[in-house]
Design an enzyme around this catalytic site. Structure first.
Site, short mmCIF file in Angstrom:
data_model
loop_
_atom_site.label_atom_id
_atom_site.label_comp_id
_atom_site.label_asym_id
_atom_site.label_seq_id
_atom_site.Cartn_x
_atom_site.Cartn_y
_atom_site.Cartn_z
N SER A 135 0.89 -1.23 0.02
CA SER A 135 -0.03 -0.07 0.07
C SER A 135 1.02 1.13 0.11
CB SER A 135 -0.85 -0.03 1.16
OG SER A 135 -1.60 1.07 1.36
N LYS A 161 -0.97 -0.79 -4.57
CA LYS A 161 -2.27 -0.21 -3.99
C LYS A 161 -1.84 1.10 -3.93
CE LYS A 161 -4.62 0.05 0.16
NZ LYS A 161 -5.58 -0.88 1.19
N LEU A 162 -2.41 2.35 -4.63
CA LEU A 162 -2.35 3.61 -4.38
C LEU A 162 -3.24 4.17 -3.47
CD1 LEU A 162 -1.45 4.71 -8.01
CD2 LEU A 162 0.27 3.96 -6.29
N LYS A 163 -2.93 4.90 -2.39
CA LYS A 163 -3.97 5.74 -1.59
C LYS A 163 -4.16 6.86 -2.45
CE LYS A 163 -4.14 3.38 2.33
NZ LYS A 163 -5.43 2.98 2.97
N ASP A 189 -7.27 2.99 -3.07
CA ASP A 189 -7.95 2.99 -1.79
C ASP A 189 -8.25 4.38 -1.48
OD1 ASP A 189 -9.09 2.66 0.53
OD2 ASP A 189 -7.23 1.39 1.57
N ASN A 191 -10.35 5.23 1.22
CA ASN A 191 -10.67 5.63 2.88
C ASN A 191 -11.98 6.83 3.03
OD1 ASN A 191 -7.45 4.88 3.13
ND2 ASN A 191 -8.82 3.72 4.44
N GLU A 214 -11.24 0.83 -3.37
CA GLU A 214 -11.62 0.31 -2.06
C GLU A 214 -12.10 1.38 -1.46
OE1 GLU A 214 -7.97 -1.21 -0.26
OE2 GLU A 214 -8.81 -1.09 1.80
N ASP A 239 -13.97 -1.86 2.49
CA ASP A 239 -13.16 -2.10 3.83
C ASP A 239 -13.83 -1.35 4.93
OD1 ASP A 239 -11.23 -1.74 5.80
OD2 ASP A 239 -9.67 -0.78 4.70
N LYS A 263 -10.34 -7.47 7.34
CA LYS A 263 -9.26 -7.07 8.40
C LYS A 263 -9.88 -7.64 9.83
CE LYS A 263 -7.54 -2.49 6.60
NZ LYS A 263 -7.99 -1.36 6.49
N GLY A 291 -4.40 -4.71 6.08
CA GLY A 291 -3.33 -4.34 6.83
C GLY A 291 -3.52 -3.07 7.54
O1 SMG Z 1 -0.58 -2.37 6.77
O2 SMG Z 1 0.23 -2.18 4.88
C1 SMG Z 1 -0.53 -1.98 5.76
C2 SMG Z 1 -1.43 -0.92 5.59
C3 SMG Z 1 -2.56 -0.98 4.73
O3 SMG Z 1 -3.47 0.73 3.51
C4 SMG Z 1 -3.26 0.22 4.46
N1 SMG Z 1 -4.27 0.26 5.46
O4 SMG Z 1 -7.43 1.44 4.46
O5 SMG Z 1 -6.67 -0.46 4.25
C5 SMG Z 1 -6.65 0.77 4.75
C6 SMG Z 1 -5.13 1.12 5.43
C7 SMG Z 1 -5.55 1.39 6.81
C8 SMG Z 1 -4.59 1.97 7.67
S1 SMG Z 1 -3.90 3.29 7.08
C9 SMG Z 1 -2.89 4.05 8.43
MG MG Z 2 -8.74 0.41 3.08
#
Ligand code: SMG
Ligand code: MG
Length: 368
Positions: A135, A161-163, A189, A191, A214, A239, A263, A291
């Site tokens: 990520s 995966k790109l935020k 993703d 969020n 996501e 998610d 998760k 994660g």
């Molecule tokens: O554990 O590699 C990891 C982080 C993966 O992007 C990740 N997690 O929304 O999926 C999600 C985020 C939540 C935590 S971001 C601080």
């Molecule tokens: Mg997520």
């Protein structure tokens, strides 16, 4: 199993690089670890709540508080306890799924260690290694992003995966496609950073053949996700919205998502996570392991879960060095883009005492 007590241990670990998402930037990880002690064995659980309530309503001080006041005492009332009885015993208390998941995992780990069985075996793992994605946070510039993605691809990660957030979506995706080609498995993703009014804009991601988008919309906006999924071609994955097997069944039945991120912390434990896996499998919906920047303790358990049959997409189960210079367990190391599923009893890994002590900020013993 008769519990002797539970240790709450707070640790603080700097991340190798700041991790920026649509809800904030993490530079270090504040983690609550649980150590359950029984007559026969000890067990570890990692609570995935973050320092601040941004990803979800939970945060680490609140998790410690609810464990201390309500959840651990609720287990004290049980003379004998096995891991499958933990969630029912904690059910009278609303919410706090991350705290509950950590306590259940610690009890499960102790139970499996006493029996000499691995968590992977107990959950129904069918693989001995799992493919790993990574990520990648929001960066200050596209050039920085391309450097980071190039480094991860060189390291062997099999999916990127790109935020994303408004203002950082189509351009970074286009740049990654142009530089690294159409064959790189790529997903995004958000969020919860968008609303349904952004549907036309999000449809501009369609030409890039993403594996999934996501959680584009708010946690409680199932209907919005149903509508969005009818407008965009990129498959919608949830998610934050998937808090239980019941929520997963509802989201799938309504058409809010066609892929699910699992998760265990978000859903109250590994046993509920397995139920979500099963519900999704029954609906033909693929799942993958999310994660929460776990240490090696939580990572070990996530890798075991990711070895179940319907985990058909690579997870956010990256190697230890993606997060930490030094892990509290022997590091998880990428091998050909995969991590090995631990085979030892329970979660299959132990903390390295000196490493654990070096990052510990407090401990608290709760007798039972
Ligand atoms: O554990 O590699 C990891 C982080 C993966 O992007 C990740 N997690 O929304 O999926 C999600 C985020 C939540 C935590 S971001 C601080
Ligand atoms: Mg997520």
């Amino acid at each position: 199993m008769k519990l002797t007590g539970v240790e709450l241990r707070r640790i603080r670990m700097p991340l190798v690089a700041p991790f920026r998402t649509s809800f904030g930037t993490e530079s270090r990880r504040e983690v609550l670890l649980l150590r359950v002690v029984t007559a026969d064995a000890e067990g570890w659980g990692e609570c995935v709540a973050m320092a601040e309530p941004r990803y979800s309503a939970e945060y680490v001080d609140a998790a410690a508080d609810v464990l201390r006041r309500f959840l651990v005492p609720a287990l004290a009332e049980r003379q004998r306890l096995d891991a499958s009885a933990v969630a029912p015993a904690l059910a009278p208390f609303a919410g706090h799924r991350m705290a509950k998941a950590a306590l259940e995992l610690a009890v499960l780990d102790a139970e499996l260690r006493a029996e000499g069985r691995s968590l992977g075996h107990a959950l129904g793992a069918v693989r001995d290694r799992v493919p790993c994605g990574v990520s990648v946070g929001i960066m200050g510039s596209v050039a920085e992003l391309l450097d980071a993605v190039g480094g991860y691809l060189d390291a062997g990660y099999v999916r990127i995966k790109l935020k994303i957030e408004p203002g950082w979506d189509v351009e970074p995706v286009r740049a990654v496609r142009e530089r690294f080609g159409d064959d790189v498995p790529l997903q995004v993703d958000a969020n919860t950073a968008y609303t349904l009014a952004d549907a036309r804009h999000l449809a501009r991601l369609d030409p890039f053949d993403l594996l999934l988008i996501e959680q584009p919309l708010a946690e409680d906006d199932l209907l919005g996700h149903v509508r969005l999924a009818r407008i965009i071609r990129t498959p919608v994955c949830l998610d934050e919205s998937i808090t239980s097997a019941r929520a997963a069944a509802a989201a799938i039945t309504l058409g809010a998502c066609s892929i699910v991120n699992i998760k265990p912390g978000r859903v109250g434990g590994y046993l509920e996570a397995r139920r979500i896996h099963d519900v999704c499998a029954a609906h033909g919906v693929p799942v993958w392991a999310g994660g929460m920047l776990e240490t090696g303790l939580g990572r070990a358990a996530n890798v075991a879960l990711a070895a179940l049959p319907n985990f058909t997409l690579p997870g956010d189960t990256s190697a230890s060095d993606r997060y930490y210079r030094t892990d509290v367990t022997p590091p998880f190391v990428l091998d050909g883009g995969h991590l090995a599923v631990p085979t030892g009893p329970g979660i299959g890994v132990d903390p390295v005492p000196a490493e654990l002590d070096a990052v510990t900020t407090s401990t608290e013993w709760l007798p039972l």
